[in-house]
Write a protein that holds these residues in place. Structure first.
Motif, short mmCIF file in Angstrom:
data_model
loop_
_atom_site.label_atom_id
_atom_site.label_comp_id
_atom_site.label_asym_id
_atom_site.label_seq_id
_atom_site.Cartn_x
_atom_site.Cartn_y
_atom_site.Cartn_z
N SER A 1 -5.69 1.26 -0.32
CA SER A 1 -4.92 2.12 -0.12
C SER A 1 -3.67 1.74 0.95
CB SER A 1 -5.48 3.57 0.02
OG SER A 1 -6.22 4.02 -1.30
N ALA A 2 -4.36 1.29 2.16
CA ALA A 2 -3.44 1.08 3.24
C ALA A 2 -2.45 -0.13 3.00
CB ALA A 2 -4.45 0.92 4.63
N VAL A 3 -3.13 -1.08 2.32
CA VAL A 3 -2.30 -2.51 1.99
C VAL A 3 -1.23 -1.81 0.75
CG1 VAL A 3 -2.54 -4.69 0.83
CG2 VAL A 3 -4.09 -4.16 2.64
N SER A 4 -1.64 -1.12 -0.11
CA SER A 4 -0.63 -0.57 -1.02
C SER A 4 0.43 0.07 -0.31
CB SER A 4 -1.23 0.33 -1.99
OG SER A 4 -2.33 -0.51 -2.87
N GLY A 5 0.09 0.99 0.43
CA GLY A 5 1.32 1.55 1.44
C GLY A 5 1.91 0.94 2.30
N LEU A 6 1.36 -0.38 2.56
CA LEU A 6 2.23 -1.40 3.32
C LEU A 6 3.27 -2.13 2.58
CD1 LEU A 6 2.82 -3.33 5.77
CD2 LEU A 6 0.88 -4.77 5.18
N LEU A 7 2.87 -2.27 1.29
CA LEU A 7 3.70 -2.89 0.37
C LEU A 7 4.63 -2.20 -0.61
CD1 LEU A 7 0.96 -5.46 -1.36
CD2 LEU A 7 2.50 -6.07 0.16
N ALA A 8 4.71 -0.93 -0.22
CA ALA A 8 5.48 0.09 -0.91
C ALA A 8 7.11 0.19 -0.47
CB ALA A 8 4.69 1.55 -1.01
N LEU A 9 7.07 -0.27 0.85
CA LEU A 9 8.35 -0.24 1.47
C LEU A 9 8.64 -1.41 2.34
CD1 LEU A 9 11.00 1.71 1.91
CD2 LEU A 9 10.04 2.43 4.05
N PRO A 10 9.58 -2.32 1.79
CA PRO A 10 9.38 -3.61 2.43
C PRO A 10 9.88 -3.68 3.80
CG PRO A 10 11.11 -3.50 0.26
CD PRO A 10 10.32 -2.25 0.61
N ARG A 11 9.09 -4.54 4.69
CA ARG A 11 9.49 -4.76 6.16
C ARG A 11 8.98 -3.50 7.03
NH1 ARG A 11 14.99 -7.26 7.97
NH2 ARG A 11 15.75 -5.16 7.35
N VAL A 12 8.56 -2.42 6.34
CA VAL A 12 8.31 -1.20 7.09
C VAL A 12 7.16 -0.91 6.81
CG1 VAL A 12 8.88 1.18 7.56
CG2 VAL A 12 10.57 -0.53 7.29
N GLY A 13 6.92 -0.46 5.38
CA GLY A 13 5.34 0.12 4.86
C GLY A 13 5.48 1.60 5.25
N LEU A 14 4.50 2.20 4.13
CA LEU A 14 4.32 3.40 4.13
C LEU A 14 2.83 3.84 4.73
CD1 LEU A 14 5.93 4.74 1.09
CD2 LEU A 14 6.79 4.95 3.32
N GLY A 15 2.55 4.85 5.51
CA GLY A 15 1.52 5.09 6.19
C GLY A 15 0.60 5.91 5.17
N ILE A 16 -0.63 5.79 5.11
CA ILE A 16 -1.75 6.84 4.21
C ILE A 16 -2.58 7.38 5.16
CG2 ILE A 16 -1.13 5.31 2.38
CD1 ILE A 16 -4.61 5.04 3.83
N GLY A 17 -3.26 8.23 4.75
CA GLY A 17 -4.21 9.08 5.41
C GLY A 17 -5.12 9.98 4.58
N GLY A 18 -6.36 10.50 5.14
CA GLY A 18 -7.20 11.26 4.34
C GLY A 18 -8.44 11.82 4.98
N PHE A 19 -9.34 12.50 4.57
CA PHE A 19 -10.68 12.69 5.21
C PHE A 19 -11.72 11.55 4.92
CE2 PHE A 19 -8.37 16.91 4.34
CZ PHE A 19 -8.48 17.52 5.73
N LEU A 20 -12.62 11.63 5.91
CA LEU A 20 -13.78 10.75 5.68
C LEU A 20 -14.88 11.63 5.50
CD1 LEU A 20 -13.36 8.63 9.14
CD2 LEU A 20 -13.12 7.86 6.59
N LEU A 21 -15.65 11.31 4.41
CA LEU A 21 -16.80 12.13 3.99
C LEU A 21 -18.08 11.50 4.08
CD1 LEU A 21 -14.94 13.37 0.27
CD2 LEU A 21 -14.69 14.47 2.71
N GLY A 22 -18.95 12.32 4.32
CA GLY A 22 -20.33 11.81 4.52
C GLY A 22 -21.25 12.81 5.08
N THR A 23 -22.19 12.37 5.88
CA THR A 23 -23.24 13.34 6.48
C THR A 23 -23.36 13.25 7.94
OG1 THR A 23 -24.99 11.65 5.87
CG2 THR A 23 -24.54 13.28 4.33
#
Length: 348
Positions: A17-39
């Motif tokens: 997902s982070a690499v897809s965000g990097l390629l979404a906007l040339p030379r700048v990239g878009l940041g992604i984020g979310g929650f970490l799930l677990g125990t």
């Protein structure tokens, strides 16, 4: 300090997902984020999955949420059962591998518990991506615990089980045998053939997968700006090319609108030159590009005089003035920028 163990499947989904965000906007990239799930246990915190948070990027290419998006993220966290929200993760395509003031504010808003962790991902397409894990100190400030590389990892699903053979109907078999016996002419009755034994049921072989909740697609689609979204392809060729052309033009307009924010401002310099009794004041017109009006203040010993300048005069980059004998100081103001030039005539 508890040990932090992360599922490789979950880290691979975050990396993609982070690499897809990097390629979404040339030379700048878009940041992604979310929650970490677990125990979470006394001595160990396990990261087994992640939950993406939609972001409209209304405040720029970095991962920054509006108040409405923060409320939506809290609703997503409330429905993460049976796993718990053990932390927060986001990507940074540029700058240092440290959370900024905006990032810290977002972590405090969405993951306020002192035991919740923070993960920062630096995606890359030319070298291995990296991830830094932060834990909170006594004051609640994230402190770096470790930094590792994220190598690509192939996520494999378990093989599907073969369907069980259809059970035989004993009553139907008895009726069929009786009907066959009635149809046989008088004479020796041949013993009906014994039914073949059903094939032994094969036990499906399943591939062992690490304990993690694996999804082929994120629960919530990653939200990108409107000019990056492309409509679904159509059957007609000319419509397909029209959609592609429109998307390219929209992307170019979006990149052009961001050029002033992403590129450093031009230097704001002024010079004063006297020619045949006329004083010409010059400045860099690129430094005032896009500014509608300004003013120039002249002081030649007779008191300051303020002269208003239009956009055309600012773009011209020069102003001519007949000074009085003596030292002349010129102050140019355009928007929030200022430049000063001083001229002192040579003594004959």
């Amino acid at each position: 300090m508890p040990v932090i163990n992360c599922s490789r499947e979950a880290l691979e989904q975050i990396r993609r997902s982070a690499v897809s965000g990097l390629l979404a906007l040339p030379r700048v990239g878009l940041g992604i984020g979310g929650f970490l799930l677990g125990t979470r246990g006394t001595d160990e915190t396990k990261v087994m999955d992640w939950l993406p948070i939609p972001c409209s990027h209304a405040q720029g290419p970095g991962f920054s949420l509006t108040p409405e998006e923060i409320e939506h993220a809290r609703e997503l966290a409330a429905g993460s059962s049976p796993l718990s929200v053990v932390g927060f993760c986001f990507s940074k395509t540029r700058g240092s591998m440290e959370p900024g003031a905006t990032d810290l504010s977002l972590v405090e808003s969405l993951c306020p518990e002192p035991w919740q962790i923070t993960a920062l991902i630096r995606p890359s397409t030319v070298e291995p991506s990296r991830i830094a894990i932060f834990v909170k100190d006594a004051q609640g400030t994230p402190v770096r615990q470790t930094e590792e590389t994220l190598e690509p990892f192939e996520v494999k699903a378990a093989a599907p089980a073969e369907p069980a053979p259809e059970p035989r109907n004993a009553a139907t078999a008895v009726k069929a045998a009786a009907a066959s016996a009635d149809a046989v002419p008088q004479g020796p009755v041949a013993e009906p053939p014994k039914p073949a034994a059903p094939p032994a049921e094969k036990t499906p072989v399943r591939e062992t997968v690490r304990p993690a909740v694996i999804r082929t697609e994120p629960k919530v689609p990653l939200a990108f700006p409107e000019f990056l979204r492309q409509p679904p392809p159509r059957s007609n060729g000319w419509r397909k090319w029209a959609v592609i052309s429109t998307s390219v033009v929209a992307g170019a307009i979006g990149a052009y609108s961001l050029r002033d924010k992403l590129s450093p401002p031009a230097p704001f310099n002024m010079t004063s030159v006297e020619t045949n009794g006329h004083l010409t004041i010059r400045w860099n017109p690129d430094a005032v590009r896009g500014i509608d009006s300004g003013s120039i203040t002249l002081n030649d010993g007779a008191g300051p005089r303020i002269i208003q300048l239009t956009r055309q005069q600012l773009t011209a980059g020069a102003f001519q003035y007949d000074p009085k004998p003596g030292r002349v100081t010129a102050l140019l103001k355009a928007g929030d920028r200022e430049a000063v030039s001083t001229f002192t005539p040579s003594v004959p």
